[in-house]
Design a protein around this motif. Structure first.
Motif, PDB file in Angstrom:
ATOM      1  N   ASP A 246       7.576 -12.232  -0.167  1.00 16.31           N
ATOM      2  CA  ASP A 246       7.632 -13.583  -0.729  1.00 16.31           C
ATOM      3  C   ASP A 246       7.450 -14.652   0.348  1.00 16.31           C
ATOM      4  OD1 ASP A 246       8.015 -12.606  -3.276  1.00 16.31           O
ATOM      5  OD2 ASP A 246      10.202 -12.750  -3.192  1.00 16.31           O
ATOM      6  N   THR A 247       7.933 -14.379   1.552  1.00 16.64           N
ATOM      7  CA  THR A 247       7.803 -15.348   2.636  1.00 16.64           C
ATOM      8  C   THR A 247       6.429 -15.313   3.286  1.00 16.64           C
ATOM      9  OG1 THR A 247       8.619 -13.774   4.279  1.00 16.64           O
ATOM     10  CG2 THR A 247      10.263 -15.163   3.155  1.00 16.64           C
ATOM     11  N   GLY A 248       5.675 -14.259   3.047  1.00 17.35           N
ATOM     12  CA  GLY A 248       4.370 -14.104   3.672  1.00 17.35           C
ATOM     13  C   GLY A 248       4.432 -13.589   5.095  1.00 17.35           C
ATOM     14  N   THR A 249       5.608 -13.272   5.597  1.00 22.75           N
ATOM     15  CA  THR A 249       5.740 -12.843   6.993  1.00 22.75           C
ATOM     16  C   THR A 249       5.588 -11.337   7.169  1.00 22.75           C
ATOM     17  OG1 THR A 249       8.145 -12.760   6.717  1.00 22.75           O
ATOM     18  CG2 THR A 249       7.201 -14.783   7.631  1.00 22.75           C
ATOM     19  N   GLU A 250       5.530 -10.599   6.085  1.00 22.17           N
ATOM     20  CA  GLU A 250       5.299  -9.158   6.136  1.00 22.17           C
ATOM     21  C   GLU A 250       4.219  -8.802   5.121  1.00 22.17           C
ATOM     22  OE1 GLU A 250       9.216 -10.384   7.246  1.00 22.17           O
ATOM     23  OE2 GLU A 250       8.603 -10.116   5.168  1.00 22.17           O
ATOM     24  N   PHE A 251       3.246  -8.004   5.529  1.00 22.34           N
ATOM     25  CA  PHE A 251       2.236  -7.527   4.594  1.00 22.34           C
ATOM     26  C   PHE A 251       1.686  -6.204   5.094  1.00 22.34           C
ATOM     27  CE2 PHE A 251      -0.688  -9.039   7.769  1.00 22.34           C
ATOM     28  CZ  PHE A 251      -1.862  -8.312   7.577  1.00 22.34           C
ATOM     29  N   VAL A 252       1.117  -5.444   4.169  1.00 22.23           N
ATOM     30  CA  VAL A 252       0.385  -4.233   4.524  1.00 22.23           C
ATOM     31  C   VAL A 252      -0.842  -4.147   3.634  1.00 22.23           C
ATOM     32  CG1 VAL A 252       0.382  -1.715   4.640  1.00 22.23           C
ATOM     33  CG2 VAL A 252       2.441  -2.970   5.295  1.00 22.23           C
ATOM     34  N   LEU A 253      -1.980  -3.865   4.249  1.00 24.05           N
ATOM     35  CA  LEU A 253      -3.209  -3.529   3.544  1.00 24.05           C
ATOM     36  C   LEU A 253      -3.640  -2.138   3.970  1.00 24.05           C
ATOM     37  CD1 LEU A 253      -5.204  -6.843   4.091  1.00 24.05           C
ATOM     38  CD2 LEU A 253      -4.520  -5.955   1.858  1.00 24.05           C
ATOM     39  N   LEU A 254      -4.041  -1.314   3.029  1.00 25.15           N
ATOM     40  CA  LEU A 254      -4.638  -0.017   3.323  1.00 25.15           C
ATOM     41  C   LEU A 254      -6.094  -0.086   2.893  1.00 25.15           C
ATOM     42  CD1 LEU A 254      -1.829   2.477   2.245  1.00 25.15           C
ATOM     43  CD2 LEU A 254      -2.315   1.547   4.521  1.00 25.15           C
ATOM     44  N   LEU A 255      -6.991   0.021   3.867  1.00 25.43           N
ATOM     45  CA  LEU A 255      -8.404  -0.257   3.661  1.00 25.43           C
ATOM     46  C   LEU A 255      -9.264   0.958   4.001  1.00 25.43           C
ATOM     47  CD1 LEU A 255      -8.470  -3.736   5.444  1.00 25.43           C
ATOM     48  CD2 LEU A 255      -8.312  -3.324   2.977  1.00 25.43           C
ATOM     49  N   GLU A 256     -10.454   0.941   3.456  1.00 27.76           N
ATOM     50  CA  GLU A 256     -11.434   1.979   3.735  1.00 27.76           C
ATOM     51  C   GLU A 256     -11.741   2.045   5.232  1.00 27.76           C
ATOM     52  OE1 GLU A 256     -16.055   2.997   2.400  1.00 27.76           O
ATOM     53  OE2 GLU A 256     -15.078   1.127   1.782  1.00 27.76           O
ATOM     54  N   ASP A 257     -11.755   3.256   5.765  1.00 33.66           N
ATOM     55  CA  ASP A 257     -12.179   3.493   7.140  1.00 33.66           C
ATOM     56  C   ASP A 257     -13.701   3.602   7.146  1.00 33.66           C
ATOM     57  OD1 ASP A 257     -12.609   4.285   9.723  1.00 33.66           O
ATOM     58  OD2 ASP A 257     -11.392   6.102   9.625  1.00 33.66           O
ATOM     59  N   MET A 258     -14.359   2.702   7.851  1.00 36.82           N
ATOM     60  CA  MET A 258     -15.810   2.657   7.823  1.00 36.82           C
ATOM     61  C   MET A 258     -16.473   3.676   8.750  1.00 36.82           C
ATOM     62  SD  MET A 258     -16.047   0.548   5.454  1.00 36.82           S
ATOM     63  CE  MET A 258     -17.836   0.574   5.365  1.00 36.82           C
ATOM     64  N   GLY A 259     -15.681   4.593   9.291  1.00 31.92           N
ATOM     65  CA  GLY A 259     -16.211   5.756   9.980  1.00 31.92           C
ATOM     66  C   GLY A 259     -17.016   5.429  11.210  1.00 31.92           C
ATOM     67  N   ALA A 260     -18.318   5.675  11.138  1.00 34.19           N
ATOM     68  CA  ALA A 260     -19.170   5.548  12.322  1.00 34.19           C
ATOM     69  C   ALA A 260     -19.496   4.101  12.676  1.00 34.19           C
ATOM     70  CB  ALA A 260     -20.469   6.319  12.109  1.00 34.19           C
ATOM     71  N   ALA A 261     -19.112   3.138  11.861  1.00 35.11           N
ATOM     72  CA  ALA A 261     -19.401   1.736  12.162  1.00 35.11           C
ATOM     73  C   ALA A 261     -18.629   1.290  13.400  1.00 35.11           C
ATOM     74  CB  ALA A 261     -19.043   0.862  10.969  1.00 35.11           C
ATOM     75  N   VAL A 262     -19.237   0.392  14.161  1.00 32.00           N
ATOM     76  CA  VAL A 262     -18.649  -0.095  15.408  1.00 32.00           C
ATOM     77  C   VAL A 262     -18.385  -1.584  15.287  1.00 32.00           C
ATOM     78  CG1 VAL A 262     -19.040  -0.410  17.882  1.00 32.00           C
ATOM     79  CG2 VAL A 262     -19.850   1.667  16.745  1.00 32.00           C
ATOM     80  N   GLN A 263     -17.192  -1.997  15.691  1.00 35.46           N
ATOM     81  CA  GLN A 263     -16.847  -3.412  15.642  1.00 35.46           C
ATOM     82  C   GLN A 263     -17.650  -4.191  16.675  1.00 35.46           C
ATOM     83  OE1 GLN A 263     -12.767  -4.284  16.563  1.00 35.46           O
ATOM     84  NE2 GLN A 263     -12.853  -6.352  15.731  1.00 35.46           N
ATOM     85  N   GLY A 264     -18.119  -5.383  16.280  1.00 35.08           N
ATOM     86  CA  GLY A 264     -18.792  -6.253  17.225  1.00 35.08           C
ATOM     87  C   GLY A 264     -17.852  -6.713  18.323  1.00 35.08           C
ATOM     88  N   ASP A 265     -18.430  -7.133  19.430  1.00 37.98           N
ATOM     89  CA  ASP A 265     -17.664  -7.584  20.589  1.00 37.98           C
ATOM     90  C   ASP A 265     -17.965  -9.056  20.829  1.00 37.98           C
ATOM     91  OD1 ASP A 265     -16.766  -8.231  23.217  1.00 37.98           O
ATOM     92  OD2 ASP A 265     -16.799  -6.112  23.758  1.00 37.98           O
TER      93      ASP A 265
END
Length: 351
Positions: free
Chosen positions: A112-131
């Protein structure tokens, strides 16, 4: 919202029992018997971890997924509560209306306060995060800009969206202006920007209030922080946009201006930005946007270059200090200051 279990604020609290209960409350009946976690990404506001899951038997869910949660001290989490609400709201309530490529969300919860959250998201596997420090190629930036049309076009000039998420008004302007100058001073003390970057900060403080409340011809839902750190690049060049913490309504070219001015070197931007803006324009028109010319699109691009120093100054104050974060903000401001000097009428000289 998950009401029956406490929301974790550290990866150690993502136990098999907690995850099983959380996923069960979100419509997934698989039982998790073991979990291992590895930190991923370079998030400045929250922690992200790749979870490897063992199940009690054949499972509908994948063997890995990404967990995103609020970490850090309570004061830091309280400061970030608004952006945490934004991201949970996007995945839970808004995402299905858009074609922009994004990870699937398996479960979402926030306190309710917005100070705690959890998301469980798809793992995009071979994708690489930009730098963000290295930046990206012009071809990569163009792919991201075209993908962003799938966010902007579906609710272009949608009055229902504006009713849900109103544009900022005088109250927001007053609040921003009361914070901006002190935050700009903090930025200078922490990062010691060069002359051109410092001039861009001066320009931001002077211009941001009028820009924030200027009448808009066109509106859309925008990402608000569209840069290569928030994009995953697949092995065949496909893109996935992540980190939906800063969604808001506004001119769509805020996203494109931020992307190009912070993620391309000044040399690459100067050479390719008109072509990328034209590719973006074709994409939104193909997706159904009408009555919007390429000249208007370019003017919107130039008129929203202020998005970059605004997000940089505010974002650096909200982020947990790290060596990488310092290098990232410095690179972003230096690139965006060059874009402002190149494209805004009068440039930064003498300002």
């Amino acid at each position: 919202m998950t009401e029956t279990i406490e929301i974790p604020t550290s990866v150690e609290q993502l136990t098999p029992a907690w995850l099983t209960g959380f996923l069960g409350e979100n419509g997934h009946d698989d039982t998790i018997t073991a979990v291992t976690a590895m930190a991923v990404g370079t998030g400045q506001m929250a922690g992200s971890y790749r979870l490897t899951l063992d199940y009690s038997g054949p499972a509908e869910l994948p063997a890995t997924m990404i967990a995103k949660l609020a970490t850090g001290e309570p004061e830091q989490r309280a400061f970030g509560s608004g952006v945490f609400r934004n991201e949970v709201r996007f995945y839970r309530d808004l995402a299905s209306a858009f074609t922009v490529p994004m990870p699937r969300c398996y479960a979402a919860t926030i306190s309710d306060t917005g100070t705690e959250f959890v998301l469980l998201l798809e793992d995009m596997g071979a994708a690489v995060q930009g730098d963000q420090i290295i930046g990206c190629t012009a071809a990569q930036a163009e792919s991201v800009a075209i993908a962003a049309a799938g966010l902007h076009a579906p609710r272009w000039n949608d009055p229902a969206l504006l009713a849900e998420m109103p544009l900022p008004g005088e109250a927001e302007r007053e609040m921003m202006e009361s914070l901006l100058a002190p935050m700009a001073d903090v930025y200078r003390e922490r990062f010691s920007p060069d002359a051109q970057s410092s001039a861009a900060i001066d320009w931001l403080v002077r211009e941001a209030g009028d820009w924030l409340v200027a009448p808009l011809r066109n509106t859309a839902l925008i990402h608000g922080d569209l840069r290569v750190d928030n994009v995953l690049f697949g092995p065949s060049g496909e893109v996935t946009v992540i980190d939906w913490q800063t969604i808001t309504t506004g001119n769509a070219l805020r996203d494109i201006a931020f992307l190009l001015s912070t993620s391309l070197t000044p040399e690459d931007r100067r050479k390719h930005e008109r072509g990328i803006v034209a590719s973006y324009h074709r994409a939104v028109v193909t997706a159904g946007v009408t009555g919007y010319t390429l000249d208007e699109c370019w003017d919107d691009y130039v008129g929203n270059l202020i998005q970059a120093p605004l997000i940089i100054v505010f974002g650096s104050a909200a982020a947990q200090p790290t060596e990488r974060g310092t290098a990232m903000f410095d690179a972003m401001l230096s690139r965006s200051a060059a874009a402002i000097d190149d494209l805004v009428p009068g440039g930064l000289a003498g300002r």
